[in-house]
Motif scaffolding. Structure first.
Motif, short mmCIF file in Angstrom:
data_model
loop_
_atom_site.label_atom_id
_atom_site.label_comp_id
_atom_site.label_asym_id
_atom_site.label_seq_id
_atom_site.Cartn_x
_atom_site.Cartn_y
_atom_site.Cartn_z
N MET A 174 42.14 22.07 21.47
CA MET A 174 41.97 20.60 21.47
C MET A 174 40.60 20.23 22.02
O MET A 174 39.90 19.37 21.44
CB MET A 174 43.07 19.95 22.32
N ALA A 175 40.20 20.87 23.14
CA ALA A 175 38.90 20.57 23.74
C ALA A 175 37.76 20.97 22.81
O ALA A 175 36.79 20.23 22.64
CB ALA A 175 38.78 21.30 25.08
N LEU A 176 37.89 22.15 22.19
CA LEU A 176 36.83 22.61 21.28
C LEU A 176 36.77 21.74 20.02
O LEU A 176 35.69 21.56 19.45
CB LEU A 176 37.07 24.08 20.90
N THR A 177 37.91 21.21 19.61
CA THR A 177 37.92 20.28 18.47
C THR A 177 37.05 19.07 18.79
O THR A 177 36.35 18.53 17.91
CB THR A 177 39.35 19.84 18.15
N GLY A 178 37.08 18.66 20.07
CA GLY A 178 36.23 17.54 20.49
C GLY A 178 34.75 17.84 20.29
O GLY A 178 33.97 16.95 19.92
N VAL A 179 34.36 19.10 20.51
CA VAL A 179 32.97 19.50 20.29
C VAL A 179 32.61 19.39 18.81
O VAL A 179 31.55 18.87 18.44
CB VAL A 179 32.73 20.95 20.77
N PHE A 180 33.53 19.86 17.95
CA PHE A 180 33.27 19.80 16.50
C PHE A 180 33.22 18.36 16.01
O PHE A 180 32.45 18.03 15.11
CB PHE A 180 34.34 20.59 15.74
N VAL A 181 34.04 17.51 16.61
CA VAL A 181 34.00 16.07 16.25
C VAL A 181 32.65 15.48 16.63
O VAL A 181 32.03 14.75 15.85
CB VAL A 181 35.14 15.30 16.96
N LEU A 182 32.17 15.84 17.83
CA LEU A 182 30.86 15.34 18.28
C LEU A 182 29.74 15.78 17.35
O LEU A 182 28.87 15.00 16.98
CB LEU A 182 30.58 15.84 19.70
N GLN A 183 29.77 17.07 16.95
CA GLN A 183 28.68 17.59 16.14
C GLN A 183 28.86 17.27 14.66
O GLN A 183 27.90 16.96 13.97
CB GLN A 183 28.57 19.11 16.32
N GLY A 184 30.10 17.33 14.18
CA GLY A 184 30.33 17.17 12.74
C GLY A 184 30.37 15.73 12.27
O GLY A 184 30.02 15.45 11.13
N PHE A 185 30.81 14.81 13.13
CA PHE A 185 30.99 13.43 12.70
C PHE A 185 30.03 12.45 13.36
O PHE A 185 29.75 11.39 12.84
CB PHE A 185 32.43 12.97 12.95
N ASP A 186 29.58 12.83 14.57
CA ASP A 186 28.64 11.95 15.29
C ASP A 186 27.21 12.38 14.97
O ASP A 186 26.71 13.34 15.53
CB ASP A 186 28.90 12.03 16.80
N GLY A 187 26.58 11.67 14.07
CA GLY A 187 25.24 12.04 13.62
C GLY A 187 24.16 11.95 14.69
O GLY A 187 23.04 12.40 14.48
N TRP A 226 33.03 8.13 17.05
CA TRP A 226 33.28 9.57 16.96
C TRP A 226 32.90 10.28 18.26
O TRP A 226 33.58 11.23 18.67
CB TRP A 226 32.50 10.18 15.79
N SER A 227 31.86 9.82 18.91
CA SER A 227 31.49 10.44 20.18
C SER A 227 32.55 10.16 21.25
O SER A 227 32.87 11.03 22.06
CB SER A 227 30.11 9.96 20.65
N VAL A 228 33.12 8.95 21.22
CA VAL A 228 34.20 8.61 22.17
C VAL A 228 35.43 9.47 21.89
O VAL A 228 36.06 10.01 22.82
CB VAL A 228 34.55 7.11 22.08
N VAL A 229 35.78 9.63 20.61
CA VAL A 229 36.93 10.46 20.23
C VAL A 229 36.70 11.91 20.69
O VAL A 229 37.59 12.55 21.25
CB VAL A 229 37.18 10.42 18.71
N GLY A 230 35.49 12.41 20.45
CA GLY A 230 35.17 13.78 20.85
C GLY A 230 35.27 13.98 22.35
O GLY A 230 35.85 14.96 22.83
N ALA A 273 26.55 15.11 27.50
CA ALA A 273 26.13 16.38 28.11
C ALA A 273 27.09 16.80 29.23
O ALA A 273 27.48 17.97 29.32
CB ALA A 273 24.71 16.25 28.66
N VAL A 274 27.47 15.84 30.07
CA VAL A 274 28.39 16.15 31.17
C VAL A 274 29.75 16.59 30.63
O VAL A 274 30.36 17.54 31.12
CB VAL A 274 28.55 14.93 32.11
N THR A 275 30.23 15.90 29.59
CA THR A 275 31.52 16.26 28.99
C THR A 275 31.50 17.69 28.48
O THR A 275 32.42 18.48 28.75
CB THR A 275 31.84 15.31 27.81
N LEU A 314 38.93 13.99 23.44
CA LEU A 314 39.61 15.25 23.07
C LEU A 314 39.27 16.35 24.07
O LEU A 314 40.14 17.11 24.49
CB LEU A 314 39.21 15.68 21.66
N VAL A 315 37.99 16.44 24.44
CA VAL A 315 37.57 17.46 25.40
C VAL A 315 38.26 17.25 26.74
O VAL A 315 38.85 18.17 27.31
CB VAL A 315 36.03 17.43 25.59
N ILE A 316 38.21 16.02 27.26
CA ILE A 316 38.80 15.73 28.56
C ILE A 316 40.31 15.95 28.55
O ILE A 316 40.88 16.56 29.46
CB ILE A 316 38.48 14.28 28.99
N THR A 317 40.98 15.46 27.49
CA THR A 317 42.44 15.60 27.40
C THR A 317 42.86 17.06 27.39
O THR A 317 43.78 17.47 28.11
CB THR A 317 42.97 14.90 26.14
N GLY A 318 42.18 17.88 26.58
CA GLY A 318 42.50 19.29 26.51
C GLY A 318 42.35 20.00 27.84
O GLY A 318 43.19 20.80 28.26
#
Length: 283
Positions: free
Chosen positions: A127-140, A259-263, A94-96, A266-270
């Motif tokens: 890149m940051a928004l990709t992290g959101v899609f990773v969180l939602q799309g891959f992290d069930g 996947w949540s760690v990757v997401g 949530a904070v991320t 990605l958000v923080i790095t971007g």
């Protein structure tokens, strides 16, 4: 100079730790509705801001009153939505996601302040928004309701940044914070009435402590920016995510998938790359 930078880094570390603790306490107080937590968080900070303004003889009403009210209302809504999202999301996630607010701020600034976004900044935002899609799309484990709540909170916070920019230096920073806390107290209190739960024992301490810890975080962050350049200390703000994730794992036994760690990374790095790039092109 090195001493000042070291002091600024320490201040920012204390700030991020304070905000992380506040996030953890909000999550811990799950038995209270989000509106009541906003009420106490705002009231706890008012204990500091109001006496300060009176002591310093700074006009409470300020100059840009409509913008100050707008900042307070939008900020309170953002805080309510963020607190609501903690019921559905791991606290670190949530904070991320709330830290996506600079992207929305940049878009609003293009529309209302006629600012421009460089192509490389769009890449960092992507890149940051990709992290959101990773969180939602891959992290069930990521809740769609929680995701919508926290992204709307980030959008509102982005709008807050633009409003503050419009206020500029025409009002004292403590006046801006005071408006936010007054409106948060009133709005949170009114919305909490239908489902009010009277605190007992140390719950009073924890609820009022939200505002105290939040004020400490704000104070140290301000001091950090006052004595060091933005590009030196702004990236350290994202340590709040790491501290909060640690609190989530240790305190609430939250589990973060790969996947949540990757997401999150990605958000923080971007966002960090965007801060560093903006600092470079502004020189």
């Amino acid at each position: 100079m090195k001493t000042d930078l070291k002091k600024a880094i320490i201040f920012m570390l204390l700030s991020t730790l304070a905000f992380a603790v506040m996030n953890g306490v909000v999550k811990y107080l799950d038995g209270f509705n989000a509106y009541e937590k906003v009420f106490f968080r705002s009231l706890g900070t008012l204990i500091f801001t109001m006496p300060y303004l009176i002591y310093k003889k700074i006009p409470l009403l300020g100059n840009k009153r409509m913008l100050l009210i707008a900042r307070g209302v939008i900020g309170a809504i953002s805080l309510i939505l963020f607190f609501l999202s903690l019921k559905y999301l791991p606290v670190g996630t949530a904070v991320t996601l709330r830290y996506l607010s600079p992207i929305f701020a940049a878009i609003f600034a293009v529309i209302w302040l006629k600012e421009t976004i460089k192509p490389l900044q769009w890449l960092f935002f992507f890149m940051a928004l990709t992290g959101v899609f990773v969180l939602q799309g891959f992290d069930g484990t990521t809740s769609l309701i929680g995701l919508l709540l926290v992204l709307t909170s980030a959008l509102c916070m982005g709008l807050v940044f633009v409003v503050i920019s419009k206020i500029g230096k025409q009002d004292h920073p403590m006046v801006i914070i005071n408006y936010f806390m007054i409106i948060g107290t009133v709005l949170g209190g009114l919305l909490a009435l239908n489902d009010w739960k009277t605190p007992v024992g140390n719950e009073w301490f924890l609820l009022l402590g939200l505002g105290v810890v939040g004020f400490i975080g704000q104070l140290f962050m301000t001091k950090s920016f006052q004595i060091a350049s933005t590009n030196q200390v702004a990236p350290l703000k994202y340590l709040e995510v790491i501290f909060t994730v640690i609190i989530g794992v240790v305190w609430f036994l939250e589990i973060y998938t790969i996947w949540s760690v990757v997401g999150i990374l990605l958000v923080i790095t971007g966002l960090v790359l965007n801060i560093l790039y903006k600092a470079r092109i502004s020189k």
